[in-house]
Design a protein around this motif. Structure first.
Motif, PDB file in Angstrom:
ATOM      1  N   THR A 129      13.456  73.879  61.661  1.00  0.00           N
ATOM      2  CA  THR A 129      12.738  74.380  62.826  1.00  0.00           C
ATOM      3  C   THR A 129      13.224  73.654  64.073  1.00  0.00           C
ATOM      4  O   THR A 129      13.941  72.645  63.983  1.00  0.00           O
ATOM      5  N   ALA A 130      12.837  74.149  65.234  1.00  0.00           N
ATOM      6  CA  ALA A 130      13.228  73.503  66.486  1.00  0.00           C
ATOM      7  C   ALA A 130      12.661  72.088  66.555  1.00  0.00           C
ATOM      8  O   ALA A 130      13.328  71.161  67.038  1.00  0.00           O
ATOM      9  N   THR A 131      11.446  71.903  66.052  1.00  0.00           N
ATOM     10  CA  THR A 131      10.836  70.568  66.059  1.00  0.00           C
ATOM     11  C   THR A 131      11.613  69.624  65.154  1.00  0.00           C
ATOM     12  O   THR A 131      11.882  68.467  65.508  1.00  0.00           O
ATOM     13  N   GLU A 132      11.979  70.114  63.990  1.00  0.00           N
ATOM     14  CA  GLU A 132      12.763  69.271  63.070  1.00  0.00           C
ATOM     15  C   GLU A 132      14.115  68.922  63.665  1.00  0.00           C
ATOM     16  O   GLU A 132      14.589  67.778  63.534  1.00  0.00           O
ATOM     17  N   SER A 134      14.816  68.554  66.774  1.00  0.00           N
ATOM     18  CA  SER A 134      14.667  67.547  67.836  1.00  0.00           C
ATOM     19  C   SER A 134      14.334  66.182  67.259  1.00  0.00           C
ATOM     20  O   SER A 134      14.700  65.150  67.829  1.00  0.00           O
ATOM     21  N   CYS A 135      13.644  66.154  66.120  1.00  0.00           N
ATOM     22  CA  CYS A 135      13.289  64.877  65.500  1.00  0.00           C
ATOM     23  C   CYS A 135      14.416  64.319  64.623  1.00  0.00           C
ATOM     24  O   CYS A 135      14.466  63.113  64.361  1.00  0.00           O
ATOM     25  N   TYR A 195       8.191  61.868  58.497  1.00  0.00           N
ATOM     26  CA  TYR A 195       8.060  62.998  59.419  1.00  0.00           C
ATOM     27  C   TYR A 195       6.954  63.958  58.970  1.00  0.00           C
ATOM     28  O   TYR A 195       6.092  64.367  59.755  1.00  0.00           O
ATOM     29  N   HIS A 199       3.392  64.574  60.999  1.00  0.00           N
ATOM     30  CA  HIS A 199       3.115  65.895  61.567  1.00  0.00           C
ATOM     31  C   HIS A 199       2.075  66.688  60.778  1.00  0.00           C
ATOM     32  O   HIS A 199       1.898  67.895  61.004  1.00  0.00           O
ATOM     33  N   GLU A 719      -0.274  77.123  75.299  1.00  0.00           N
ATOM     34  CA  GLU A 719       0.641  75.990  75.292  1.00  0.00           C
ATOM     35  C   GLU A 719       0.371  75.065  76.475  1.00  0.00           C
ATOM     36  O   GLU A 719       0.484  73.839  76.356  1.00  0.00           O
ATOM     37  N   ARG A 768      -1.670  68.204  64.954  1.00  0.00           N
ATOM     38  CA  ARG A 768      -0.561  68.163  65.921  1.00  0.00           C
ATOM     39  C   ARG A 768      -0.741  67.026  66.915  1.00  0.00           C
ATOM     40  O   ARG A 768       0.175  66.226  67.169  1.00  0.00           O
ATOM     41  N   ARG A 772       1.296  63.518  67.805  1.00  0.00           N
ATOM     42  CA  ARG A 772       1.850  63.261  69.139  1.00  0.00           C
ATOM     43  C   ARG A 772       1.365  61.912  69.675  1.00  0.00           C
ATOM     44  O   ARG A 772       2.148  61.129  70.247  1.00  0.00           O
ATOM     45  N   ASP A 775       3.044  59.025  67.649  1.00  0.00           N
ATOM     46  CA  ASP A 775       4.441  58.849  68.037  1.00  0.00           C
ATOM     47  C   ASP A 775       4.555  58.073  69.339  1.00  0.00           C
ATOM     48  O   ASP A 775       5.456  57.232  69.514  1.00  0.00           O
TER      49      ASP A 775
END
Length: 802
Positions: A129-132, A134-135, A195, A199, A719, A768, A772, A775
């Motif tokens: 995913t996009a989150t993965e 980036s991480c 991770y 999350h 969002e 979520r 955040r 982190d």
């Protein structure tokens, strides 16, 4: 089954959902108290008369995954239970339809393999995913073999957790269960495990810890609101080693998850429906908590005011027209870009009424065309008739002339013979013309008779059809917790693609068992109404008073604050001089308050009626009541029969939800009994032993039921609502420093774009934000290591080997 559409396809958690019945669950009964809950289950049990088809956007699954049953989650008693009471004769209940066969694969977390584990966790099985990405930038930029290694480890860890969510999945335990060669890179497995844990994809909810929580706490968090979002976040943050205090204005936890309990009677006043288990985190909670789940049968007969059942063909015809209307509004919005009138955004209600008017105009045009066709045929008939008369006279004259020539005495020369034959030819020609005109006359008369025998409809919808259509509109207003006139035409259904798979279920022992279980072990301050939130670049201060006496001023200090207040309460902060108003110091930035203003917060209410016996069809979980007027269409339009005890829940949606909040309980209960007597007969309906009426809009700690996309808003506002706020925001183009760190975080059903207005959405938002916050204050344990050799080339090569 007569009048039986299907139910259970809405968008939210059904019936009073976090805040109403699905949305409306804000009954006045046990005064709801948590000033900040955000669970909002709402649409759960509505008829599947929505435009979009249920599907999960992130990945497609086998057919077995889209036809899941949930019997494994039911109690043994519930599985064996048979209805013991039969309905009285007036009126005769419809014969129960045969139940659909259940799939043997009852639990979506069982036998799903790695692909099923990813699906249940709302992740794509075969890509990051996009989150993965980036991480794990090092993995995302590596070879396909390295990414394959990552995906296998991720999916295997998810599978191990789903196989046994009652016990913490530790790194050591996980590593020992991962097969070779995928276990050859321990550091990578550790990062992926960290991770997933951070999350909220593993080790969430209520489970037995195998490793103790860090004794030394790092960082302090204030969570405002002990609803499902606040409790989920608090549990996570505590497990991460942070100090957490939860402030709750009510005298109980749960917020808009509220259950009425008295004797044998149980009824959820707020959220009450689990909207499918496939992909739903509540599936895990149902294994960890004693949730007695019961599948909601789809059949929903519709009754008119006089007790007669709407005929099946009539019901299906109107439902088809209802869906056609929704399709038409979608076409207007997305294909014709018809979304603004006179500079103002168009609502779904406006568009629907416009399409109905266009349809009525079309009916009138058809009527005019029909009359015009009749008049044209009549003119043709008249002209043809005159031609027949004229031809008849012509034949008579020609016949007379021919007779005179043919009867001439004496010998005839060639000229006389030619004249005779010529006259005879003219007579024959005129006779043929006459025969043709007569045939034309019959043809025209037949067409005219056929046209007059099949005129177009006098109206687009009869008054009875409109009443049934209004029932479907009320059901849609229930699903969205607001009148259709307030919903955004373009974005009202923006989250439809993320609905979960499987049947909808209710929690027979009351949904409140979930927040009660999640509250165990937490430091929760009940009856603590927040009055001010002060935040700086170094920390926060939250001032509270006793929610009932407004005394006992207390100030709490922490590194950060998580706001899980319902959107309705946040909207109150934008108004001055409001009771229970919360002051933010400094005020929230304009971009945040603008989103608070744009998003809608709806209202949905319930009437709980507890009887000493069952007088309705015990085989039906729902039955509808068709109102007499458009204005009152949402008043007591749907009744739910969900519990073992003889309890009915009546829904009040749309405009009626607001109007009935100003009506006394006695009047509302009296109206409910009158509706039931109209359906089942005066002698069949006893007086209720207990009754509760919710008024969620008037509840100071919720101010409504759950969110919706209002006209002028869009899904992106969810969002914006989720975006944290810093006391000193970073300058554009500059790297943020410690001074620019966010201090105010937000969770709740109104902060999650894909799953708004649901319990599971609120829960996921809490997970979520916990990740955040952790982190930011604890660092990311899954961050790219300093060494450059992770994952190892050996592990990646082993994975790539045949």
């Amino acid at each position: 089954m007569p009048g039986g559409g299907s139910v259970g396809g809405g968008r939210k958690d059904g019936g009073g959902g976090e805040s109403s019945d699905e949305e409306a669950s804000k009954k006045r009964g046990p005064s709801p108290s948590a000033a900040d809950n955000d669970s909002a289950d709402s649409l759960d049990g509505q008829r599947r008369s929505r435009r979009k088809k249920t599907r999960v956007e992130y990945c497609e699954m086998d057919e077995q995954m889209t036809n899941l049953s949930e019997d494994d989650h039911l109690s043994e008693e519930d599985k064996k239970e048979k209805p013991k009471v039969t309905p009285p004769p007036p009126p005769q209940p419809p014969a129960p339809e045969p139940e659909e066969e259940e799939s043997e694969n009852d639990d979506p977390t069982v036998n799903g393999g790695l692909e099923g584990a990813a699906f249940q966790s709302r992740l794509p099985y075969d890509k990051m995913t996009a989150t993965e990405a980036s991480c794990f930038p090092d993995i995302a930029q590596s070879s396909p073999q390295t990414q394959k290694l990552f995906l296998y480890v991720r999916n295997r860890l998810l599978q191990l957790w789903l196989d046994n969510p009652l016990v913490q999945l530790t790194f050591k335990s996980a590593l020992s269960q991962i097969e070779a060669p995928y276990n050859s890179d321990g550091p990578l497995v550790m990062r992926v495990h960290a991770y997933l844990e951070r999350h909220g994809l593993i080790n969430f909810g209520v489970y037995k810890r195998l490793e103790p929580v860090p004794a030394k706490k790092t960082g302090k968090v204030i969570v405002i609101g002990a609803g499902i979002a606040g409790l989920a976040a608090a549990q996570q943050l505590t497990s991460f080693g942070m100090e957490v205090v939860v402030l709750e204005a009510r005298d109980r936890v749960g917020g808009r998850i509220a259950t009425f309990r008295k004797g044998n009677y149980v009824a959820d006043l707020g959220a009450m429906v689990v909207t499918g288990l496939g992909g739903n985190p509540v599936t895990i909670l149902s294994k960890q908590v004693n949730m007695v789940l019961h599948k909601i049968k789809q059949r929903c007969p519709l009754y008119e005011g006089n007790g007669t059942t709407v005929p099946k063909d009539k019901d299906e015809m109107v439902e088809r027209e209802f869906n056609r209307l929704l399709e038409a509004t979608s076409y207007m919005s997305h294909q014709m870009d018809f979304n603004v009138i006179n500079g103002k955004p168009v609502s779904l209600g406006q568009a629907l009424e416009l399409v109905i008017k266009l349809q009525e105009k079309h009916v009138m045009e058809l009527q005019c065309k029909h009359q015009k066709n009749i008049m044209e045929l009549q003119d043709k008939l008249k002209t043809n008739y005159h031609q027949i008369l004229s031809t008849k006279e012509k034949i008579a004259e020609l016949h007379k002339s021919w007779k005179e020539v043919s009867e001439t005495k004496g010998p005839r020369d060639i000229t006389a013979e030619f004249a005779d034959r010529s006259k005879q030819r003219d007579v024959n020609a005129a006779c043929r013309e006459y025969d043709q005109l007569v045939a034309q006359q019959k043809e025209i008369e037949d067409k005219l008779q056929e046209l007059e025998a099949s005129p177009p409809s006098d109206v687009y919808l009869s008054s009875r059809d409109r009443q049934i259509l209004d029932w479907h509109f009320a059901n849609l207003e229930f699903a969205n917790a607001t009148p259709l006139s307030t919903l955004s035409l373009k974005h009202w259904d923006q989250d439809d693609d993320f609905e979960f798979t499987g049947s909808h279920l209710t929690v027979r022992n009351g949904y409140s068992c979930v927040p009660v279980a999640l509250s165990e072990g937490l430091d929760i301050k009940l009856n603590s109404a927040v009055r001010q939130v002060k935040y700086t670049s170094t920390g926060v201060e939250v001032m509270t008073t006793h929610s009932r006496t407004n005394s006992n001023n207390t100030t709490y200090r922490a590194d950060t604050v998580l706001i899980t207040l319902p959107l309705g309460v946040l909207k109150e902060t934008l108004r001055s001089n409001c009771v229970n108003n919360i002051v933010f110091n400094p005020p929230l930035p304009e971009w945040k308050t603008a989103a608070i203003h744009r998003l809608g917060f709806g209202n949905l209410n319930k009437v709980v009626l507890c009887f000493d016996r069952v007088f309705w069809d015990p085989n039906a979980n729902l039955f509808g009541h068709v109102g007499s007027t458009t204005a009152s269409r949402g008043e007591l339009f749907l009744f739910w029969n969900l519990y073992k005890a003889p309890v009915l829940l009546a829904l009040v949606a749309g405009e009626a939800a607001a109007i009935m909040e100003n009506v006394s309980d006695d009047v509302i209960i009296g109206r409910s009994i009158a509706v039931l007597k109209g359906i089942f007969g005066n002698n069949a309906v006893p007086q209720p032993k207990e009754a509760v009426v919710t008024r969620w809009r008037a509840d100071p700690w919720s101010k409504g039921s759950y969110s919706y996309v209002a006209a002028g808003s869009s899904g992106s506002d969810y969002e914006v609502m989720a975006t944290p706020v810093a006391a000193v925001p970073p300058q554009p183009g500059h790297q943020p420093t410690a001074v620019n760190l966010p201090r105010v975080f937000f969770a709740g059903e109104h902060t999650i774009r894909n799953y708004p207005a649901t319990v599971h959405g609120a829960f996921l938002s809490g997970l979520r934000e916990a990740g955040r916050i952790a982190d930011q204050f604890l660092g990311a344990p899954y961050a790219v290591p300093l060494r450059n050799d992770i994952p190892s080339a050996t592990a990646a090569a082993a994975v790539a080997a045949p």
